[in-house]
Design a protein around this motif. Structure first.
Motif, mmCIF file in Angstrom:
data_model
loop_
_atom_site.group_PDB
_atom_site.id
_atom_site.type_symbol
_atom_site.label_atom_id
_atom_site.label_comp_id
_atom_site.label_asym_id
_atom_site.label_seq_id
_atom_site.Cartn_x
_atom_site.Cartn_y
_atom_site.Cartn_z
ATOM 1 N N THR A 123 -10.321 3.916 1.290
ATOM 2 C CA THR A 123 -10.601 2.271 1.468
ATOM 3 C C THR A 123 -11.458 2.018 0.402
ATOM 4 O O THR A 123 -12.584 2.590 0.455
ATOM 5 N N PRO B 74 -9.393 -4.078 -7.184
ATOM 6 C CA PRO B 74 -8.699 -4.174 -5.889
ATOM 7 C C PRO B 74 -9.691 -4.618 -4.945
ATOM 8 O O PRO B 74 -10.817 -4.871 -4.977
ATOM 9 N N ALA B 75 -8.975 -5.307 -3.846
ATOM 10 C CA ALA B 75 -9.691 -6.265 -2.888
ATOM 11 C C ALA B 75 -10.422 -4.997 -1.886
ATOM 12 O O ALA B 75 -10.149 -4.122 -1.723
ATOM 13 N N SER C 218 0.749 -1.487 -0.273
ATOM 14 C CA SER C 218 -0.029 -0.021 -0.211
ATOM 15 C C SER C 218 0.755 1.142 -0.026
ATOM 16 O O SER C 218 1.898 1.375 0.536
ATOM 17 N N GLN D 222 -8.681 -2.611 0.669
ATOM 18 C CA GLN D 222 -7.485 -1.995 0.270
ATOM 19 C C GLN D 222 -7.504 -0.505 0.159
ATOM 20 O O GLN D 222 -8.510 0.098 -0.088
ATOM 21 N N ARG D 223 -6.345 0.103 0.351
ATOM 22 C CA ARG D 223 -6.421 1.465 0.512
ATOM 23 C C ARG D 223 -5.548 2.005 -0.926
ATOM 24 O O ARG D 223 -4.458 1.502 -1.313
#
Lengths: 366, 366
Positions: free
Chosen positions: A257, A322-323, A2, A326-327
């Motif tokens: 986020t 993205p998961a 990240s 995730q940021r």
């Protein structure tokens, strides 16, 4: 890995101190090399620490939009401030201008006989301590008047006891694809014509002020004495999409986020939702923009909608979404309105939080 | 006669207390008469004094968008708060939720197995004290999932030790001309289907939460237990142009001064410029909107451009342009983002300033 430090909760505005310094130094060098003064517009950041960096890099003074912003920056040590706005000065505003002029050189904008007469009457015997620059419309068609009309306003200001020192313009029509070169041409022509007319009318024209981030580095000393870019300190998605800065010049991002994730189907689009909405990104969007901002590390993604606390991000066809959790780093379209939404920003260097700066002039709308 | 009191400096947000009270009472009566609970979304105003009026008029609790907003309103006495957002709860957020749940009934939204598992792990033994409502996508396609997927998320939440009490949705696609009726139909169908599936899976469904200002008064008790409108307290230009409120229902306006005035010619448009820009009006503009807000007392005028501190207002062909220095009332397009730009608002009654309220939850984005 990240790019948002672990100790930051989202959504949060992050400023990369190294990129910020580079942007400040580059603009200062470029403008100074042309023989122009740099008077950065600090409405972009509203942060005294950044103004101090700009002044240390050689800025001749600061530009602000309101009396309230001037008060904050003078309180933090600024001694030469231009309120580049056609102010309407009644008695309460005049009292504030008088106080400012006691410790700093203060210039204000105007574009009408009525405004200068009202201002002078309100200022009383302090009128001569306030410098006045007449605003010229160089093609943006917001405030400002033509060069010939500017002479009439300057004469009225002079008669009323104000100290006329020059003219200014804002080429706001430069904020569109392909427009910076056209706009700077119109800007310079308007400034030249207005300052020549003022000089011919007997005025000692010492300030000819132009510029915006898209046009500042295109302006020549033959047309102006100073330029007033603001956004260049941070860059933003608008400047990126106009080709006026590169991704590595982006000094301000919003840590966000992934709070909702959808693979999509025939009915619903494939998307993620971030916790950074218009209440931190700002809702500005020009018709030519590709979306409501960009993701710094995912140039192919598109922010297709922005609610107050949700950014809906559509991913290109085959890239993995993205998961959840995730940021990501969001680049706002218009950085000036984003900064104005927070009380403080996190300052990063080398990927770590090294400081926290207060947005001291946030919300100073009057 | 100006409708802006003499003691107000512009730009300034003004709230008409009499209209505000009428709006609050009307929505409370309408919703209660249908047998629905009213849980107003206080992100619209962020002002504890207004939440107190809503609770006094019979609201069953409050809705907020962030933990930070919940903290402000619980601190000011709220005891039943729904954070209607798919929160991502790590350890720091969990600690804040725990503290909130010590003094108030707290419900949160979710739309994924990952989010409920992360939230439960972060909350530890406090998980059972937080109510969870699963978010349903009823056609807005922002966050939220389908009714069948909602059962899977509810099961995961239950397994993880959270207290599942129902479902919620936000029919955001109702904010468009002709859409409220279509959207409320989809909203009610989605809520019915989701709550029936959850009940069939063995859940005790006590909360079925819907609504928005355009749809709240169209929602029936057969489909929901409560509605969450926000904007209705003030009204705004969007609701006006959607026909969901009338001009006399507008309780919030922005006092602004004419700072620049142009009769126009073949090249430049006939216009005035006001000192209320996007930093107080907010830059939101739907494609269907007639401009960047409206003037309350001049319905024919159009705000064609909005810079940070300038509103450019084009006047219809033969109407006289307002004078320089005249003070006008601007109705923002989207009132929620306007209030979030100021620290305090002036409260008027009978045309006089009677109070000043702090926007206590301004900027509480996380």
């Amino acid at each position: 890995m990240s790019t948002v430090p672990e100790d930051i909760d989202t959504p949060e505005i992050m400023i990369d101190h190294d990129v910020l310094r580079r942007n400040i130094d580059r603009m200062a060098r470029t403008v100074q090399a042309k023989g122009l003064g740099l008077r950065p517009h600090v409405k972009t950041h509203k942060i005294p620490e950044i103004a101090a960096l700009q002044l240390a890099a050689g800025a001749v003074g600061l530009t602000v939009a309101t009396i309230g912003e001037a008060e904050v920056f003078v309180e933090h040590g600024a001694r030469d401030v231009f309120i580049a706005y056609p102010l309407w000065i009644g008695p309460r505003q005049a009292e504030r201008l008088r106080r400012l002029a006691a410790t700093a050189r203060i210039a204000v904008g105007t574009d009408s006989v009525e405004a200068v007469e009202t201002m002078a009457a309100s200022l009383g015997d302090a009128a001569g301590r306030i410098e006045v620059l007449v605003e010229i419309d160089s093609g943006h068609h917001r405030s400002g008047i033509g060069p010939a009309a500017a002479v009439e306003v300057a004469r009225a200001a002079d008669r009323a006891g104000l100290h006329v020192t020059g003219v200014f313009t804002f080429p706001g029509h430069s904020y569109a694809p392909g427009m910076p070169t056209t706009a700077v041409g119109q800007e310079q022509e308007a400034l030249r014509e207005a300052s020549e007319l003022l000089a011919a009318a007997g005025f000692d024209v010492t300030r000819v002020s132009g510029g915006s981030t898209p046009t500042a580095t295109l302006t020549e000393a033959t047309a102006a004495t100073e330029v007033r870019p603001g956004v260049y300190v941070f860059g933003d998605a608008q400047q990126l999409e106009l080709g006026r800065c590169a991704a590595e010049d982006i000094a301000l991002t919003i840590a966000a986020t992934v709070v909702s994730r959808h693979e999509g189907d025939d009915v619903v689009p494939r998307r993620v939702v971030l916790d950074a909405g218009s209440k931190i990104v700002g809702g500005d969007r020009h018709a030519w923009a590709t979306g409501f901002g960009r993701l710094l590390d995912h140039p192919q993604a598109r922010i297709t909608a922005l609610s107050e606390h949700h950014a809906t991000v559509v991913w290109p066809g085959d890239g993995e979404l993205p998961a959840l959790g995730q940021r990501l780093r969001v680049v706002p379209n218009h950085v000036c309105v984003a900064v104005n939404l927070v009380d403080a920003v996190s300052v990063l260097s080398g990927g770590k939080v090294v400081d926290r700066w207060r947005v001291a002039a946030r919300g100073r709308n009057k």
